[in-house]
Design a protein around this motif. Structure first.
Motif, PDB file in Angstrom:
ATOM      1  N   GLY A  66       0.797  -1.218   0.000  1.00 46.17           N
ATOM      2  CA  GLY A  66       0.000   0.000   0.000  1.00 46.17           C
ATOM      3  C   GLY A  66       0.827   1.263   0.000  1.00 46.17           C
ATOM      4  N   ASN A  67       0.114   2.366   0.174  1.00 48.90           N
ATOM      5  CA  ASN A  67       0.722   3.695   0.161  1.00 48.90           C
ATOM      6  C   ASN A  67       1.433   4.005   1.463  1.00 48.90           C
ATOM      7  N   LEU A  68       2.437   4.852   1.372  1.00 43.24           N
ATOM      8  CA  LEU A  68       3.112   5.332   2.577  1.00 43.24           C
ATOM      9  C   LEU A  68       2.484   6.609   3.097  1.00 43.24           C
ATOM     10  N   CYS A  69       1.874   7.383   2.201  1.00 39.27           N
ATOM     11  CA  CYS A  69       1.388   8.713   2.556  1.00 39.27           C
ATOM     12  C   CYS A  69      -0.097   8.864   2.261  1.00 39.27           C
ATOM     13  N   ASN A  70      -0.750   9.660   3.071  1.00 37.79           N
ATOM     14  CA  ASN A  70      -2.148  10.002   2.831  1.00 37.79           C
ATOM     15  C   ASN A  70      -2.236  11.077   1.775  1.00 37.79           C
ATOM     16  N   GLY A  71      -2.970  10.836   0.738  1.00 38.05           N
ATOM     17  CA  GLY A  71      -3.267  11.873  -0.245  1.00 38.05           C
ATOM     18  C   GLY A  71      -2.062  12.386  -0.999  1.00 38.05           C
ATOM     19  N   PRO A  72      -2.292  13.424  -1.789  1.00 38.29           N
ATOM     20  CA  PRO A  72      -1.235  13.993  -2.616  1.00 38.29           C
ATOM     21  C   PRO A  72      -0.224  14.783  -1.781  1.00 38.29           C
ATOM     22  N   PHE A  73       0.923  15.020  -2.371  1.00 40.16           N
ATOM     23  CA  PHE A  73       1.953  15.813  -1.702  1.00 40.16           C
ATOM     24  C   PHE A  73       1.505  17.270  -1.607  1.00 40.16           C
ATOM     25  N   SER A  74       2.136  17.997  -0.711  1.00 39.48           N
ATOM     26  CA  SER A  74       1.864  19.429  -0.577  1.00 39.48           C
ATOM     27  C   SER A  74       3.014  20.204  -1.204  1.00 39.48           C
ATOM     28  N   SER A  75       2.683  21.373  -1.732  1.00 28.18           N
ATOM     29  CA  SER A  75       3.733  22.225  -2.294  1.00 28.18           C
ATOM     30  C   SER A  75       3.364  23.679  -2.076  1.00 28.18           C
ATOM     31  N   SER A  76       4.409  24.478  -1.965  1.00 30.78           N
ATOM     32  CA  SER A  76       4.241  25.909  -1.784  1.00 30.78           C
ATOM     33  C   SER A  76       5.145  26.607  -2.791  1.00 30.78           C
ATOM     34  N   PRO A  77       4.571  27.396  -3.705  1.00 33.24           N
ATOM     35  CA  PRO A  77       5.392  28.068  -4.704  1.00 33.24           C
ATOM     36  C   PRO A  77       6.243  29.171  -4.076  1.00 33.24           C
ATOM     37  N   LYS A  78       7.430  29.320  -4.594  1.00 33.21           N
ATOM     38  CA  LYS A  78       8.340  30.378  -4.145  1.00 33.21           C
ATOM     39  C   LYS A  78       8.564  31.314  -5.324  1.00 33.21           C
ATOM     40  N   ASN A  79       7.975  32.497  -5.242  1.00 37.35           N
ATOM     41  CA  ASN A  79       7.909  33.409  -6.387  1.00 37.35           C
ATOM     42  C   ASN A  79       9.059  34.395  -6.515  1.00 37.35           C
ATOM     43  N   ASN A  80       9.897  34.501  -5.499  1.00 37.50           N
ATOM     44  CA  ASN A  80      11.011  35.444  -5.588  1.00 37.50           C
ATOM     45  C   ASN A  80      12.178  34.960  -4.729  1.00 37.50           C
ATOM     46  N   LEU A  81      13.308  35.607  -4.890  1.00 41.61           N
ATOM     47  CA  LEU A  81      14.521  35.187  -4.195  1.00 41.61           C
ATOM     48  C   LEU A  81      14.349  35.227  -2.680  1.00 41.61           C
ATOM     49  N   ASN A  82      13.667  36.222  -2.168  1.00 45.33           N
ATOM     50  CA  ASN A  82      13.451  36.322  -0.732  1.00 45.33           C
ATOM     51  C   ASN A  82      12.680  35.104  -0.206  1.00 45.33           C
ATOM     52  N   ASN A  83      11.630  34.693  -0.911  1.00 43.61           N
ATOM     53  CA  ASN A  83      10.854  33.516  -0.504  1.00 43.61           C
ATOM     54  C   ASN A  83      11.699  32.245  -0.574  1.00 43.61           C
ATOM     55  N   ILE A  84      12.538  32.146  -1.595  1.00 46.13           N
ATOM     56  CA  ILE A  84      13.415  30.978  -1.735  1.00 46.13           C
ATOM     57  C   ILE A  84      14.404  30.917  -0.575  1.00 46.13           C
ATOM     58  N   LEU A  85      15.027  32.047  -0.266  1.00 50.61           N
ATOM     59  CA  LEU A  85      15.995  32.085   0.829  1.00 50.61           C
ATOM     60  C   LEU A  85      15.331  31.809   2.180  1.00 50.61           C
ATOM     61  N   ASN A  86      14.135  32.336   2.384  1.00 49.90           N
ATOM     62  CA  ASN A  86      13.411  32.066   3.630  1.00 49.90           C
ATOM     63  C   ASN A  86      13.071  30.587   3.768  1.00 49.90           C
ATOM     64  N   CYS A  87      12.749  29.938   2.662  1.00 50.32           N
ATOM     65  CA  CYS A  87      12.454  28.511   2.701  1.00 50.32           C
ATOM     66  C   CYS A  87      13.708  27.718   3.070  1.00 50.32           C
ATOM     67  N   ILE A  88      14.832  28.083   2.481  1.00 52.15           N
ATOM     68  CA  ILE A  88      16.095  27.414   2.835  1.00 52.15           C
ATOM     69  C   ILE A  88      16.407  27.635   4.310  1.00 52.15           C
ATOM     70  N   LYS A  89      16.218  28.856   4.792  1.00 45.15           N
ATOM     71  CA  LYS A  89      16.447  29.154   6.217  1.00 45.15           C
ATOM     72  C   LYS A  89      15.534  28.306   7.092  1.00 45.15           C
ATOM     73  N   TYR A  90      14.273  28.151   6.683  1.00 45.78           N
ATOM     74  CA  TYR A  90      13.327  27.330   7.448  1.00 45.78           C
ATOM     75  C   TYR A  90      13.818  25.890   7.523  1.00 45.78           C
ATOM     76  N   ILE A  91      14.180  25.336   6.378  1.00 45.50           N
ATOM     77  CA  ILE A  91      14.641  23.948   6.359  1.00 45.50           C
ATOM     78  C   ILE A  91      15.888  23.798   7.224  1.00 45.50           C
ATOM     79  N   ILE A  92      16.809  24.739   7.112  1.00 42.37           N
ATOM     80  CA  ILE A  92      18.044  24.669   7.896  1.00 42.37           C
ATOM     81  C   ILE A  92      17.775  24.864   9.378  1.00 42.37           C
ATOM     82  N   SER A  93      16.997  25.859   9.735  1.00 39.78           N
ATOM     83  CA  SER A  93      16.814  26.170  11.156  1.00 39.78           C
ATOM     84  C   SER A  93      15.992  25.122  11.884  1.00 39.78           C
TER      85      SER A  93
END
Length: 128
Positions: free
Chosen positions: A92-119
């Motif tokens: 069977g499946n490992l995950c419930n439902g489809p994956f989630s995603s959040s678009p990153k529309n600019n460099l600031n959003n991309i850098l904040n996402c990297i900071k989130y993952i790192i922190s």
């Protein structure tokens, strides 16, 4: 009804998914390494750039650039789930439902996402 996935002009997305009932699905380094190999293979097939990732015991986060998000995720998930079910004698499946995603529309959003993952997940991170 499922929300429509937002498509971004930059092609950069924070992708994340959690296991069914938050069960542990990455028991050891072999599980994590195989998952990353599946992601890398799928990234090569669909010309995806992986900027950052983290693998926790029951979920993962990826920051990627792609024009084929659903195909990319579907490809690595099918490969990993087949391998995982064979190794752990499950079905069977490992995950419930489809994956989630959040678009990153600019460099600031991309850098904040990297900071989130790192922190939040510092001991698990590797940034390309």
């Amino acid at each position: 009804m499922r929300k429509r996935r937002i498509i971004t002009e930059t092609g950069v997305y924070h992708v994340y998914q959690q296991a069914n009932s938050r069960i542990i699905i990455f028991y050891d380094n072999e599980d994590k390494e195989t998952f990353l190999k599946c992601v890398a293979r799928s990234a090569k097939i669909f010309s995806v750039e992986v900027y950052a990732y983290v693998i926790m015991d029951n979920h993962w986060h990826l920051l990627v650039k792609t024009n084929h998000l659903s195909d990319f995720v579907s490809n690595y998930m099918v490969s990993y789930v087949k391998w995982y079910n064979y190794k752990h004698k499950k079905a069977g499946n490992l995950c419930n439902g489809p994956f989630s995603s959040s678009p990153k529309n600019n460099l600031n959003n991309i850098l904040n996402c990297i900071k989130y993952i790192i922190s939040v997940h510092l001991k698990y991170i590797f940034v390309l």
